[in-house]
Design a protein around this motif. Structure first.
Motif, PDB file in Angstrom:
ATOM      1  N   GLU A   1      -5.498  -5.293  10.717  1.00 62.79           N
ATOM      2  CA  GLU A   1      -4.443  -4.299  10.904  1.00 62.79           C
ATOM      3  C   GLU A   1      -4.672  -3.563  12.231  1.00 62.79           C
TER       4      GLU A   1
ATOM      5  N   ASN B   1       0.861  -1.188   0.000  1.00 70.01           N
ATOM      6  CA  ASN B   1       0.000   0.000   0.000  1.00 70.01           C
ATOM      7  C   ASN B   1       0.899   1.241   0.000  1.00 70.01           C
TER       8      ASN B   1
ATOM      9  N   HIS C   1      -9.544   1.072   5.040  1.00 67.08           N
ATOM     10  CA  HIS C   1      -8.240   1.187   5.702  1.00 67.08           C
ATOM     11  C   HIS C   1      -8.420   2.108   6.916  1.00 67.08           C
TER      12      HIS C   1
ATOM     13  N   LEU D   1      -0.269  -7.287   4.429  1.00 69.08           N
ATOM     14  CA  LEU D   1      -0.539  -5.964   3.858  1.00 69.08           C
ATOM     15  C   LEU D   1       0.553  -5.046   4.403  1.00 69.08           C
TER      16      LEU D   1
ATOM     17  N   GLY E   1       0.722  -4.220   9.643  1.00 70.11           N
ATOM     18  CA  GLY E   1       1.134  -3.393  10.782  1.00 70.11           C
ATOM     19  C   GLY E   1       2.617  -3.547  11.017  1.00 70.11           C
ATOM     20  N   SER E   2       3.393  -2.575  10.455  1.00 68.23           N
ATOM     21  CA  SER E   2       4.847  -2.553  10.649  1.00 68.23           C
ATOM     22  C   SER E   2       5.534  -3.867  10.246  1.00 68.23           C
TER      23      SER E   2
ATOM     24  N   GLY F   1       2.857  -1.438   4.364  1.00 63.86           N
ATOM     25  CA  GLY F   1       2.924  -0.016   4.031  1.00 63.86           C
ATOM     26  C   GLY F   1       4.362   0.381   3.737  1.00 63.86           C
ATOM     27  N   GLY F   2       5.071   0.845   4.764  1.00 70.57           N
ATOM     28  CA  GLY F   2       6.439   1.366   4.601  1.00 70.57           C
ATOM     29  C   GLY F   2       7.357   0.462   3.786  1.00 70.57           C
TER      30      GLY F   2
ATOM     31  N   LYS G   1      -0.029   4.282  -0.171  1.00 77.85           N
ATOM     32  CA  LYS G   1      -0.713   5.442   0.445  1.00 77.85           C
ATOM     33  C   LYS G   1      -0.533   6.682  -0.444  1.00 77.85           C
TER      34      LYS G   1
ATOM     35  N   SER H   1      -0.391  -0.286  15.388  1.00 75.43           N
ATOM     36  CA  SER H   1       0.819  -0.887  14.811  1.00 75.43           C
ATOM     37  C   SER H   1       1.167  -0.299  13.436  1.00 75.43           C
ATOM     38  N   ILE H   2       0.198   0.370  12.813  1.00 70.33           N
ATOM     39  CA  ILE H   2       0.409   0.856  11.446  1.00 70.33           C
ATOM     40  C   ILE H   2       1.377   2.038  11.438  1.00 70.33           C
ATOM     41  N   GLY H   3       2.497   1.850  10.748  1.00 69.70           N
ATOM     42  CA  GLY H   3       3.477   2.924  10.584  1.00 69.70           C
ATOM     43  C   GLY H   3       4.231   3.300  11.854  1.00 69.70           C
TER      44      GLY H   3
HETATM   45  C1  PEP Z   1      -0.656  -0.119   6.047  1.00 69.07           C
HETATM   46  O1  PEP Z   1      -0.483   0.837   5.331  1.00 69.07           O
HETATM   47  O2  PEP Z   1      -1.732  -0.690   6.016  1.00 69.07           O
HETATM   48  C2  PEP Z   1       0.436  -0.572   6.922  1.00 69.07           C
HETATM   49  C3  PEP Z   1       0.293  -1.700   7.540  1.00 69.07           C
HETATM   50  O3  PEP Z   1       1.538   0.243   7.036  1.00 69.07           O
HETATM   51  P1  PEP Z   1       2.954  -0.145   7.724  1.00 69.07           P
HETATM   52  O4  PEP Z   1       3.403  -1.458   7.132  1.00 69.07           O
HETATM   53  O5  PEP Z   1       3.876   0.981   7.366  1.00 69.07           O
HETATM   54  O6  PEP Z   1       2.723  -0.254   9.200  1.00 69.07           O
END
Ligand code: PEP
Length: 243
Positions: free
Chosen positions: A164, A7, A92, A225, A205-206, A227-228, A9, A168-170
């Motif tokens: 998620e 993702n 999300h 899933l 989540g991270s 993000g970073g 973003k 934990s996200i980001g």
């Molecule tokens: C996300 O964008 O759904 C996500 C899990 O981000 P990250 O991996 O950066 O925590």
């Protein structure tokens, strides 16, 4: 086969998305698994062309609950489909919290995705306070009920759920494997009770290359899933190779 979603973003400009998608296509040249990129809307058309001959699929980060008409600022699932979008994130946590997306709206978006043959990836998860208060499972079950209760079993054949935890996200704080798997079991149980069998449940989540494996395995999540770490093709490939 596990499912891996990157993702992006709103992290990249359209030019950066094009450059990044080209790098992804190169790094995933010999990839045989199921992995997809979710760029922002403005980059979808260009990224779609780059991914057309690659081993990566295309997803959107959201879609409209309407398919055509006087809906200023909306993005039609019809047009997403014609750009080659096969999956869409729905609900999300950033959209639930910053844009106040309700379960009713998410249900309408899922309906729209299904009617245009886009696979919905419904995101659910508790925030830090809800976890602290011991309400994580209740919150998640309510999110599932709110978004899915109006569908028939046949409707939701293609559904994917992503767990998620919002805290934990980001943040760099990934969820403990056992705790995450308890949530997965609750989601699986909720789905089975409703007759929705074999709904893939992903974790997000991270997730990084060095902790991804702990969420997978035959008794683990059905995918991730990201993000970073999903902005960097080498990191995402390491994660997506844990198939
Ligand atoms: C996300 O964008 O759904 C996500 C899990 O981000 P990250 O991996 O950066 O925590």
């Amino acid at each position: 086969m596990k499912i891996f979603i990157a993702n992006w973003k709103m992290q990249l400009s359209p030019e950066e998305s094009v450059r990044t998608a080209r790098r992804f296509a190169r790094v995933f040249r010999d990839y045989k698994g199921r992995a997809l990129l979710c760029p922002d809307f403005l980059s979808l058309a260009a990224v779609s062309k780059i991914l057309a001959k690659s081993n990566l699929s295309l997803g959107s980060q959201d879609l409209s609950a309407f398919d055509r008409g006087a809906y200023t600022g909306e993005i039609s699932p019809l047009d997403l489909r014609s750009l080659g979008v096969e999956y869409s994130l729905i609900g999300h946590s950033e959209r639930r919290s910053y844009l106040q997306e309700s379960d009713k709206l998410l249900a309408a978006k899922i309906k729209m995705a299904l009617s245009h043959k886009i696979i919905p990836v419904l995101c659910v998860g508790e925030n830090a306070l809800e976890r602290k208060q011991g309400r994580a499972m209740t919150v998640i079950k309510n999110q599932l009920k709110g978004a899915l209760q109006s569908f028939s079993i046949a409707d939701l054949r293609s559904l994917i759920i992503a767990y998620e935890p919002v805290w934990s996200i980001g943040t760099g704080l990934s969820c403990d494997r056992d705790k995450a798997l308890r949530v997965k079991a609750t989601i699986n149980e909720w789905c089975q009770r409703g007759g929705f069998k074999k709904v893939p449940v992903l974790y997000g989540g991270s997730v990084k290359p060095d902790n991804a494996l702990s969420f997978l395995g035959s008794d683990g999540f059905d995918g991730l899933l990201v993000g970073g770490a999903g902005l960097d093709p080498e990191s995402f490939r390491k994660i997506a190779d844990l198939n």
